[in-house]
Design a protein around this motif. Structure first.
Motif, PDB file in Angstrom:
ATOM      1  N   LYS A  18      -0.876   0.110  -9.827  1.00 15.44           N
ATOM      2  CA  LYS A  18       0.568   0.149  -9.636  1.00 15.44           C
ATOM      3  C   LYS A  18       0.897   1.011  -8.424  1.00 15.44           C
ATOM      4  O   LYS A  18       0.292   2.038  -8.201  1.00 15.44           O
ATOM      5  CB  LYS A  18       1.218   0.721 -10.889  1.00 15.44           C
ATOM      6  N   TYR A  19       1.897   0.580  -7.672  1.00 13.69           N
ATOM      7  CA  TYR A  19       2.377   1.386  -6.557  1.00 13.69           C
ATOM      8  C   TYR A  19       3.127   2.589  -7.124  1.00 13.69           C
ATOM      9  O   TYR A  19       3.994   2.451  -7.984  1.00 13.69           O
ATOM     10  CB  TYR A  19       3.291   0.552  -5.668  1.00 13.69           C
ATOM     11  N   ARG A  20       2.778   3.772  -6.658  1.00 11.86           N
ATOM     12  CA  ARG A  20       3.374   4.993  -7.196  1.00 11.86           C
ATOM     13  C   ARG A  20       4.304   5.679  -6.196  1.00 11.86           C
ATOM     14  O   ARG A  20       4.611   6.839  -6.324  1.00 11.86           O
ATOM     15  CB  ARG A  20       2.266   5.953  -7.612  1.00 11.86           C
ATOM     16  N   GLY A  21       4.727   4.954  -5.165  1.00 13.46           N
ATOM     17  CA  GLY A  21       5.660   5.515  -4.197  1.00 13.46           C
ATOM     18  C   GLY A  21       5.033   6.507  -3.238  1.00 13.46           C
ATOM     19  O   GLY A  21       5.732   7.310  -2.652  1.00 13.46           O
ATOM     20  N   GLU A  22       3.740   6.446  -3.085  1.00 14.43           N
ATOM     21  CA  GLU A  22       3.044   7.416  -2.219  1.00 14.43           C
ATOM     22  C   GLU A  22       3.102   6.982  -0.776  1.00 14.43           C
ATOM     23  O   GLU A  22       3.167   5.879  -0.416  1.00 14.43           O
ATOM     24  CB  GLU A  22       1.593   7.538  -2.660  1.00 14.43           C
ATOM     25  N   ILE A  76       0.848  -1.197   0.000  1.00 12.55           N
ATOM     26  CA  ILE A  76       0.000   0.000   0.000  1.00 12.55           C
ATOM     27  C   ILE A  76       0.881   1.243   0.000  1.00 12.55           C
ATOM     28  O   ILE A  76       0.708   2.143  -0.808  1.00 12.55           O
ATOM     29  CB  ILE A  76      -0.922   0.013   1.232  1.00 12.55           C
ATOM     30  N   SER A  77       1.848   1.286   0.923  1.00 15.18           N
ATOM     31  CA  SER A  77       2.765   2.416   1.012  1.00 15.18           C
ATOM     32  C   SER A  77       4.067   1.923   1.636  1.00 15.18           C
ATOM     33  O   SER A  77       4.112   0.838   2.202  1.00 15.18           O
ATOM     34  CB  SER A  77       2.160   3.543   1.865  1.00 15.18           C
ATOM     35  N   ARG A  78       5.084   2.732   1.553  1.00 15.93           N
ATOM     36  CA  ARG A  78       6.368   2.320   2.151  1.00 15.93           C
ATOM     37  C   ARG A  78       6.303   2.310   3.666  1.00 15.93           C
ATOM     38  O   ARG A  78       6.937   1.493   4.310  1.00 15.93           O
ATOM     39  CB  ARG A  78       7.484   3.243   1.681  1.00 15.93           C
ATOM     40  N   GLU A  79       5.533   3.221   4.244  1.00 19.86           N
ATOM     41  CA  GLU A  79       5.435   3.305   5.701  1.00 19.86           C
ATOM     42  C   GLU A  79       4.687   2.097   6.275  1.00 19.86           C
ATOM     43  O   GLU A  79       5.080   1.547   7.290  1.00 19.86           O
ATOM     44  CB  GLU A  79       4.713   4.588   6.137  1.00 19.86           C
ATOM     45  N   GLN A  80       3.601   1.730   5.640  1.00 21.65           N
ATOM     46  CA  GLN A  80       2.798   0.583   6.079  1.00 21.65           C
ATOM     47  C   GLN A  80       2.478  -0.275   4.851  1.00 21.65           C
ATOM     48  O   GLN A  80       1.395  -0.171   4.280  1.00 21.65           O
ATOM     49  CB  GLN A  80       1.515   1.044   6.763  1.00 21.65           C
TER      50      GLN A  80
END
Length: 143
Positions: A139-143, A69-73
């Motif tokens: 696609k994951y967009r680095g958000e 989902i995101s880099r943080e979580q």
């Protein structure tokens, strides 16, 4: 591999082992069964196999392998994944204990434990779909 995935997979293997042992017992002729009530465990076998083995293996692999989902979580808030694990296994445990009871016992009030079991398993599935759905995106967009 995330810790929660390892728990799902280990629990799935345990349930498969229990289901296979139970299948052997159910395959015995009635007179050869070690306990007379073993024949009432057909639904328990089904739940051990389909919910305990198949569903948990699928949940564990999806939790691990679906896009982040995101880099943080990357998999969302871990609390929700653990809630799925606990409710699914709690519901399965209630099912294993109360499903084989005689109808008279269930009619006396223990049948509500089967309702609780089904509710917990249903809740686990709903929460799992809810936490997995955002991971199905283009696609994951680095958000």
């Amino acid at each position: 591999m995330p810790t929660l995935t390892r728990w799902f997979i280990k629990a799935a293997w345990l349930h498969l082992l229990l289901a296979l042992l139970l299948a052997v017992g159910l395959a015995l002729p009635a007179e050869a069964r070690p306990v007379p009530w073993l024949g009432r465990l057909g639904p328990v076998y089904f739940h051990l196999f389909m919910v305990g083995w198949v569903t948990q293996m699928i949940f564990g692999v999806i939790y691990w392998m679906f896009p982040i989902i995101s880099r943080e979580q990357p998999r969302g808030r871990p609390f929700w994944g653990w809630l799925v694990f606990v409710t699914l296994n709690g519901g399965l445990l209630l099912r294993l204990v109360f499903e084989p009871l005689p109808a008279e016992t269930l009619a006396a009030g223990d049948g509500w434990f089967l309702v609780a079991s089904a509710t917990l398993q249903w809740l686990a599935a709903v929460v799992f779909v809810t936490i997995s759905w955002p991971r199905i995106k283009e696609k994951y967009r680095g958000e």
